[in-house]
Design a protein around this motif. Sequence first.
Motif, PDB file in Angstrom:
ATOM      1  N   THR A  32     -58.272  61.632  25.433  1.00  0.00           N
ATOM      2  CA  THR A  32     -57.930  62.327  24.313  1.00  0.00           C
ATOM      3  C   THR A  32     -57.518  61.710  22.908  1.00  0.00           C
ATOM      4  O   THR A  32     -57.245  62.433  22.049  1.00  0.00           O
ATOM      5  CB  THR A  32     -56.554  63.044  24.816  1.00  0.00           C
ATOM      6  N   PRO A  33     -57.287  60.272  23.095  1.00  0.00           N
ATOM      7  CA  PRO A  33     -56.895  59.636  21.827  1.00  0.00           C
ATOM      8  C   PRO A  33     -58.105  59.535  20.850  1.00  0.00           C
ATOM      9  O   PRO A  33     -59.123  59.643  21.248  1.00  0.00           O
ATOM     10  CB  PRO A  33     -56.210  58.256  22.135  1.00  0.00           C
ATOM     11  N   VAL A  34     -57.973  58.837  19.685  1.00  0.00           N
ATOM     12  CA  VAL A  34     -58.697  58.371  18.886  1.00  0.00           C
ATOM     13  C   VAL A  34     -59.917  57.451  19.594  1.00  0.00           C
ATOM     14  O   VAL A  34     -59.222  56.610  20.578  1.00  0.00           O
ATOM     15  CB  VAL A  34     -58.257  57.516  17.585  1.00  0.00           C
ATOM     16  N   ASN A  35     -61.168  57.531  19.133  1.00  0.00           N
ATOM     17  CA  ASN A  35     -62.060  57.008  19.968  1.00  0.00           C
ATOM     18  C   ASN A  35     -63.422  56.741  19.064  1.00  0.00           C
ATOM     19  O   ASN A  35     -63.496  57.035  17.700  1.00  0.00           O
ATOM     20  CB  ASN A  35     -62.518  57.542  21.004  1.00  0.00           C
ATOM     21  N   GLU A  36     -64.255  55.887  19.431  1.00  0.00           N
ATOM     22  CA  GLU A  36     -65.383  55.632  18.555  1.00  0.00           C
ATOM     23  C   GLU A  36     -66.385  56.531  18.540  1.00  0.00           C
ATOM     24  O   GLU A  36     -67.718  56.499  17.909  1.00  0.00           O
ATOM     25  CB  GLU A  36     -66.101  54.229  19.136  1.00  0.00           C
ATOM     26  N   GLY A  37     -66.504  57.776  19.354  1.00  0.00           N
ATOM     27  CA  GLY A  37     -67.331  58.697  19.379  1.00  0.00           C
ATOM     28  C   GLY A  37     -68.276  58.630  20.410  1.00  0.00           C
ATOM     29  O   GLY A  37     -68.213  57.777  21.228  1.00  0.00           O
ATOM     30  N   GLY A  38     -69.313  59.569  20.673  1.00  0.00           N
ATOM     31  CA  GLY A  38     -70.279  59.625  21.581  1.00  0.00           C
ATOM     32  C   GLY A  38     -70.084  60.858  22.006  1.00  0.00           C
ATOM     33  O   GLY A  38     -69.457  61.645  22.121  1.00  0.00           O
ATOM     34  N   LYS A  39     -71.459  61.227  22.640  1.00  0.00           N
ATOM     35  CA  LYS A  39     -71.540  62.499  23.446  1.00  0.00           C
ATOM     36  C   LYS A  39     -70.916  62.562  24.726  1.00  0.00           C
ATOM     37  O   LYS A  39     -70.856  61.765  25.481  1.00  0.00           O
ATOM     38  CB  LYS A  39     -73.066  62.687  23.461  1.00  0.00           C
ATOM     39  N   PRO A  40     -70.363  63.832  25.024  1.00  0.00           N
ATOM     40  CA  PRO A  40     -69.895  63.859  26.244  1.00  0.00           C
ATOM     41  C   PRO A  40     -70.875  63.514  27.204  1.00  0.00           C
ATOM     42  O   PRO A  40     -72.066  63.908  27.237  1.00  0.00           O
ATOM     43  CB  PRO A  40     -69.550  65.486  26.672  1.00  0.00           C
ATOM     44  N   ALA A  41     -70.554  62.900  28.618  1.00  0.00           N
ATOM     45  CA  ALA A  41     -71.499  62.383  29.798  1.00  0.00           C
ATOM     46  C   ALA A  41     -70.857  63.011  30.896  1.00  0.00           C
ATOM     47  O   ALA A  41     -69.765  62.661  31.346  1.00  0.00           O
ATOM     48  CB  ALA A  41     -71.458  60.776  29.738  1.00  0.00           C
ATOM     49  N   GLY A  42     -71.722  63.984  31.602  1.00  0.00           N
ATOM     50  CA  GLY A  42     -71.198  64.545  32.683  1.00  0.00           C
ATOM     51  C   GLY A  42     -69.996  65.365  32.748  1.00  0.00           C
ATOM     52  O   GLY A  42     -69.652  66.179  32.083  1.00  0.00           O
ATOM     53  N   ARG A  43     -69.013  64.892  33.478  1.00  0.00           N
ATOM     54  CA  ARG A  43     -67.512  65.479  33.231  1.00  0.00           C
ATOM     55  C   ARG A  43     -66.581  64.689  32.412  1.00  0.00           C
ATOM     56  O   ARG A  43     -65.460  64.700  32.844  1.00  0.00           O
ATOM     57  CB  ARG A  43     -67.143  65.498  34.817  1.00  0.00           C
ATOM     58  N   LEU A  44     -66.868  63.728  31.800  1.00  0.00           N
ATOM     59  CA  LEU A  44     -66.149  62.851  30.955  1.00  0.00           C
ATOM     60  C   LEU A  44     -66.193  63.421  29.538  1.00  0.00           C
ATOM     61  O   LEU A  44     -67.173  63.280  28.976  1.00  0.00           O
ATOM     62  CB  LEU A  44     -66.628  61.478  31.185  1.00  0.00           C
ATOM     63  N   PHE A  45     -65.124  63.823  28.830  1.00  0.00           N
ATOM     64  CA  PHE A  45     -65.034  64.455  27.422  1.00  0.00           C
ATOM     65  C   PHE A  45     -64.119  63.186  26.422  1.00  0.00           C
ATOM     66  O   PHE A  45     -63.135  62.883  26.935  1.00  0.00           O
ATOM     67  CB  PHE A  45     -64.505  65.740  27.625  1.00  0.00           C
ATOM     68  N   ARG A  46     -64.545  63.271  25.480  1.00  0.00           N
ATOM     69  CA  ARG A  46     -63.972  62.375  24.361  1.00  0.00           C
ATOM     70  C   ARG A  46     -63.362  63.439  23.254  1.00  0.00           C
ATOM     71  O   ARG A  46     -64.282  63.983  22.668  1.00  0.00           O
ATOM     72  CB  ARG A  46     -64.639  61.203  23.818  1.00  0.00           C
ATOM     73  N   TRP A  47     -62.046  63.640  23.124  1.00  0.00           N
ATOM     74  CA  TRP A  47     -61.624  64.620  22.289  1.00  0.00           C
ATOM     75  C   TRP A  47     -60.651  64.124  21.040  1.00  0.00           C
ATOM     76  O   TRP A  47     -60.321  64.725  20.263  1.00  0.00           O
ATOM     77  CB  TRP A  47     -60.671  65.771  23.155  1.00  0.00           C
ATOM     78  N   GLY A  48     -60.685  62.811  20.874  1.00  0.00           N
ATOM     79  CA  GLY A  48     -59.733  62.221  19.736  1.00  0.00           C
ATOM     80  C   GLY A  48     -60.613  62.329  18.555  1.00  0.00           C
ATOM     81  O   GLY A  48     -61.981  62.595  18.290  1.00  0.00           O
ATOM     82  N   GLU A  49     -59.807  61.592  17.544  1.00  0.00           N
ATOM     83  CA  GLU A  49     -60.472  61.660  16.035  1.00  0.00           C
ATOM     84  C   GLU A  49     -61.469  60.600  16.241  1.00  0.00           C
ATOM     85  O   GLU A  49     -61.298  59.400  16.822  1.00  0.00           O
ATOM     86  CB  GLU A  49     -59.307  61.391  15.099  1.00  0.00           C
ATOM     87  N   VAL A  50     -62.564  60.423  15.349  1.00  0.00           N
ATOM     88  CA  VAL A  50     -63.466  59.606  15.352  1.00  0.00           C
ATOM     89  C   VAL A  50     -63.550  58.709  14.005  1.00  0.00           C
ATOM     90  O   VAL A  50     -63.142  59.383  13.006  1.00  0.00           O
ATOM     91  CB  VAL A  50     -64.759  59.836  15.719  1.00  0.00           C
ATOM     92  N   PRO A  51     -64.139  57.408  13.834  1.00  0.00           N
ATOM     93  CA  PRO A  51     -63.894  56.811  12.612  1.00  0.00           C
ATOM     94  C   PRO A  51     -64.521  57.416  11.402  1.00  0.00           C
ATOM     95  O   PRO A  51     -64.074  57.353  10.328  1.00  0.00           O
ATOM     96  CB  PRO A  51     -64.541  55.267  12.894  1.00  0.00           C
ATOM     97  N   GLY A  52     -65.755  58.052  11.517  1.00  0.00           N
ATOM     98  CA  GLY A  52     -66.420  58.588  10.228  1.00  0.00           C
ATOM     99  C   GLY A  52     -65.419  59.644   9.801  1.00  0.00           C
ATOM    100  O   GLY A  52     -65.285  59.723   8.626  1.00  0.00           O
ATOM    101  N   GLU A  53     -64.733  60.640  10.614  1.00  0.00           N
ATOM    102  CA  GLU A  53     -64.005  61.646  10.094  1.00  0.00           C
ATOM    103  C   GLU A  53     -62.873  61.122   9.351  1.00  0.00           C
ATOM    104  O   GLU A  53     -62.314  61.589   8.584  1.00  0.00           O
ATOM    105  CB  GLU A  53     -63.677  62.475  11.256  1.00  0.00           C
ATOM    106  N   GLN A  54     -62.297  59.846   9.910  1.00  0.00           N
ATOM    107  CA  GLN A  54     -60.936  59.544   9.392  1.00  0.00           C
ATOM    108  C   GLN A  54     -61.171  58.545   8.119  1.00  0.00           C
ATOM    109  O   GLN A  54     -60.593  58.831   7.004  1.00  0.00           O
ATOM    110  CB  GLN A  54     -60.139  58.461  10.504  1.00  0.00           C
TER     111      GLN A  54
END
Length: 480
Positions: A225-247
């Motif tokens: 859930t925290p800020v991260n570098e982005g990337g598509k969800p893979a299987g059952r792993l989800f990235r939900w935080g803010e990404v650098p381009g948006e910030q």
Amino acid sequence: MADILFTAEVTVPATRDAAYASFGGGRWADWTFDARTDDLRPGRTVRVAFPIGGTPLAGIARVHRVLPAQRIVLRHESPWRGRVIIDFEPDGPNTRVRLVTSVEDGSIAPLARLLGSDLAEDPDEPVVRIGLLTSYSGSAGVFGPAVENCARLAVDEINAENGVHGRPLRLITADDATSPATGLAELKRLHLRHHVDMVIAVHTSATLDAVRPYAKRVGLPYFYTPVNEGGKPAGRLFRWGEVPGEQLGQAVPAMMREHGGKGWYVIGNDYVWPRAVGACARRTVEDEGGRLLGERYVPLSTTDFDEVLESIEESDAELVVNSLVGGDAVAFERQLHAAGLRCRVRSFGALLDEATRDHIGDEAAEGMWSVLGYFMDLPTPENRDFISRYRARFGLAAPPVSSVTESVYEGIHLYARAAEAAGTIEPTSLVGALPGVSFTGPRGEVTVTPTGRLRQPLYLAEAVTGGFRIRAQQGLAGID
């Protein structure tokens, strides 16, 4: 109810006033646990180092109450929770200092692990097991206490509404110690020994890279859930935080307009997320007509930034992108301020949240900028209600909430809503029910998109004395 961990008594060769005044300044480190703090006002953080197994273990406490020259009461937050009471009594020309350290019931299991033991779960008990993998120690240890608080608040609220399909949620915590190898070992422990049904995680992307293959192989739903570098969800792993381009797309032009500078310098830790921030900064600064004058990456747990500060000064940079994590960001910004550079250099913190700002301190952090999905100072009824519940549950001196830490609160609520929509916590069905699930909480409405990202508001804020000033809502993150 708390169990006593230990008591200790020492004699300090000083008057009671002098012994009391020395706390937090590093003198007589044996009885102060090498405590470091700027002052002893209630709510202020104290960095300590407890000897566990013969090795100093860095931790964080917070001042709860003081009676000058008589008593200091600390609430210990990480890597376990408890209370430290320090009494000062005259003993002729010296002072007798008595310490009583206690551990809360819920922290017995984490402390047992630190001492080389573990307490297993009963796999047949009818509960939904939520594994929380976060950092209570190492560079990112500044986040752990509030992460756990927000997770426990969500669990309490869901359980008050009859849990998930009538089964209560149970939170089981794990500390990656800001170490990828430790994170993988702790994930395996959560899965194999504690039989968790899902994992919600706040740790570095370096740990995420280490745990991702195992989480995928065993099929655990994994919400990062925290800020991260982005990337598509893979299987059952989800990235939900803010990404650098948006910030950076919001911060770079706004800071150049505000401060009139065009020269930028990038400083970050040496792993995937800070380097992604750096790559995005190069593109964004160039697109906005600025110049990147320097770029440096340092190992996690770096504390000496003299060489970096000399490089910044020689470059004539007026603006800095800081993608250091936790304690490293604190050390850098405090040293930048102490070197007298803050008068001409302004920093954007890609991970500047309330916990980090709190440790940097009011004076050193003032004028820093941040773009995140949540700030504790959001002037909305939903946030005011959330903060009221948080303080009622954990006390007025509890660690501050931030986008990094509050994200687990929403993540657990989204998990529960997806489970209700799916009619089961079976991973395939639950993950299939996630797209379209929404929750309105402290940061506003958040929604899982069809591609598995999280649509959420973004806010531009400036660090001021006591917190952040919200300058603008900057649209939505997670737009597919």
